[in-house]
Design a protein around this motif. Structure first.
Motif, PDB file in Angstrom:
ATOM      1  N   VAL A 120      69.089  55.594  46.993  1.00 36.07           N
ATOM      2  CA  VAL A 120      67.892  55.893  47.789  1.00 36.07           C
ATOM      3  C   VAL A 120      66.642  55.745  46.936  1.00 36.07           C
ATOM      4  CG1 VAL A 120      66.666  57.720  49.030  1.00 36.07           C
ATOM      5  CG2 VAL A 120      69.078  57.311  49.489  1.00 36.07           C
TER       6      VAL A 120
ATOM      7  N   THR B  91      75.192  59.116  43.164  1.00 37.98           N
ATOM      8  CA  THR B  91      75.171  57.724  43.602  1.00 37.98           C
ATOM      9  C   THR B  91      74.205  57.555  44.767  1.00 37.98           C
ATOM     10  OG1 THR B  91      77.460  57.420  42.909  1.00 37.98           O
ATOM     11  CG2 THR B  91      76.581  55.828  44.486  1.00 37.98           C
ATOM     12  N   ARG B  92      74.299  58.465  45.716  1.00 34.82           N
ATOM     13  CA  ARG B  92      73.428  58.413  46.888  1.00 34.82           C
ATOM     14  C   ARG B  92      71.959  58.520  46.473  1.00 34.82           C
ATOM     15  NH1 ARG B  92      76.429  61.561  50.237  1.00 34.82           N
ATOM     16  NH2 ARG B  92      75.763  63.403  49.128  1.00 34.82           N
TER      17      ARG B  92
ATOM     18  N   TRP C 181      76.874  51.498  51.074  1.00 41.66           N
ATOM     19  CA  TRP C 181      75.984  52.299  51.929  1.00 41.66           C
ATOM     20  C   TRP C 181      76.725  53.465  52.565  1.00 41.66           C
ATOM     21  CZ3 TRP C 181      71.112  51.039  51.304  1.00 41.66           C
ATOM     22  CH2 TRP C 181      70.826  49.740  50.899  1.00 41.66           C
TER      23      TRP C 181
ATOM     24  N   ALA D  10      79.333  61.413  44.250  1.00 41.04           N
ATOM     25  CA  ALA D  10      78.754  60.804  45.452  1.00 41.04           C
ATOM     26  C   ALA D  10      77.288  61.156  45.618  1.00 41.04           C
ATOM     27  CB  ALA D  10      79.544  61.232  46.687  1.00 41.04           C
ATOM     28  N   VAL D  11      76.913  62.375  45.287  1.00 40.68           N
ATOM     29  CA  VAL D  11      75.518  62.787  45.458  1.00 40.68           C
ATOM     30  C   VAL D  11      74.613  62.013  44.505  1.00 40.68           C
ATOM     31  CG1 VAL D  11      73.910  64.721  45.277  1.00 40.68           C
ATOM     32  CG2 VAL D  11      76.153  65.060  46.307  1.00 40.68           C
TER      33      VAL D  11
ATOM     34  N   TYR E 277      73.533  49.037  55.887  1.00 41.28           N
ATOM     35  CA  TYR E 277      73.717  50.414  56.350  1.00 41.28           C
ATOM     36  C   TYR E 277      74.100  50.438  57.821  1.00 41.28           C
ATOM     37  CZ  TYR E 277      72.869  55.387  57.025  1.00 41.28           C
ATOM     38  OH  TYR E 277      73.012  56.718  57.324  1.00 41.28           O
TER      39      TYR E 277
ATOM     40  N   ALA F 268      78.113  55.867  51.315  1.00 40.20           N
ATOM     41  CA  ALA F 268      77.867  57.122  50.606  1.00 40.20           C
ATOM     42  C   ALA F 268      76.539  57.752  50.985  1.00 40.20           C
ATOM     43  CB  ALA F 268      77.903  56.877  49.092  1.00 40.20           C
ATOM     44  N   ILE F 269      75.651  57.010  51.604  1.00 40.78           N
ATOM     45  CA  ILE F 269      74.310  57.517  51.908  1.00 40.78           C
ATOM     46  C   ILE F 269      74.335  58.338  53.173  1.00 40.78           C
ATOM     47  CG2 ILE F 269      71.942  56.883  52.413  1.00 40.78           C
ATOM     48  CD1 ILE F 269      72.367  54.477  50.656  1.00 40.78           C
TER      49      ILE F 269
ATOM     50  N   ARG G 154      69.106  60.014  59.609  1.00 41.17           N
ATOM     51  CA  ARG G 154      69.641  59.504  58.340  1.00 41.17           C
ATOM     52  C   ARG G 154      69.257  58.042  58.126  1.00 41.17           C
ATOM     53  NH1 ARG G 154      74.194  62.658  59.643  1.00 41.17           N
ATOM     54  NH2 ARG G 154      75.210  60.855  60.559  1.00 41.17           N
TER      55      ARG G 154
ATOM     56  N   VAL H 208      67.038  56.486  55.026  1.00 43.21           N
ATOM     57  CA  VAL H 208      67.414  55.352  54.183  1.00 43.21           C
ATOM     58  C   VAL H 208      66.279  54.329  54.165  1.00 43.21           C
ATOM     59  CG1 VAL H 208      69.028  53.434  53.934  1.00 43.21           C
ATOM     60  CG2 VAL H 208      69.885  55.696  54.462  1.00 43.21           C
TER      61      VAL H 208
END
Length: 181
Positions: free
Chosen positions: A112, A107-108, A178, A104-105, A131, A180-181, A26, A30
């Motif tokens: 990104v 936003t993520r 960060w 959330a998706v 992050y 949410a990522i 992950r 990022v």
């Protein structure tokens, strides 16, 4: 202190890899914004750890060592000329949907996608600082630059990120979200 190779050996490395592979992957995503490249970067970091596993003396340092390997592999990889070529696609990509309701998706995806417009060193600094949660001194040590460079790259990176986010500007008014990522 003795090295971990004698008692833990392959079992210790396997246990660490199993526990941390998703987190490292992950973080790599990022950094680069592409799951395939993230897999490659994570693999490079773990291969480096495996090569030096017999010299590891402190389990508390494993995460920092892998993070260092990951960020340095990313910086080296993006500096290569063949990585700078433009990627082609059959059709232009649709911009990620932005939901004002706090999805959330979305936003993520927006963060990104915006990170892709940030230059590689600034992106590395932002990922390390926000992050990974490293402070200025730790980030400077990890990237082998001065603390002043980290501060200036952070400011420039955040400015670029704010411009790239445009309509979702409130995401980075002061610090990006960060989590949410």
């Amino acid at each position: 202190m003795r090295a971990l190779a004698d008692s833990d050996g392959l079992e210790g490395f396997t246990a660490y890899f199993t526990a941390r592979r998703d987190v490292v992957r992950r973080t790599a995503y990022v950094l680069c914004g592409d799951w395939h490249r993230a897999d490659d970067l994570a693999q490079q970091a773990f291969v480096r750890l495996a090569a030096g596993w017999h010299t590891v003396r402190d389990r508390q340092a494993l995460d920092a060592f892998v993070r260092t390997c990951l960020v340095r592999a990313y910086i080296a990889d993006t500096g290569r000329a063949w990585r700078r070529r433009e990627l082609t696609a059959a059709a232009p990509p649709e911009p990620p949907p932005v939901d004002d309701g706090g999805d959330a998706v979305a936003t993520r995806m927006a963060v990104v996608e915006a990170l892709r417009s940030v230059p590689r060193r600034q992106r590395a600094v932002l990922v390390c600082r926000y992050y990974e949660g490293l402070d200025v001194a730790e980030t400077a040590e990890l990237l082998r630059v001065s603390q002043g460079t980290v501060k200036s790259q952070t400011a420039k990176g955040l400015a670029t990120l704010r411009v790239a986010l445009g309509g979702v500007r409130d995401l980075v008014n002061t610090r990006p979200t960060w989590e949410a990522i």
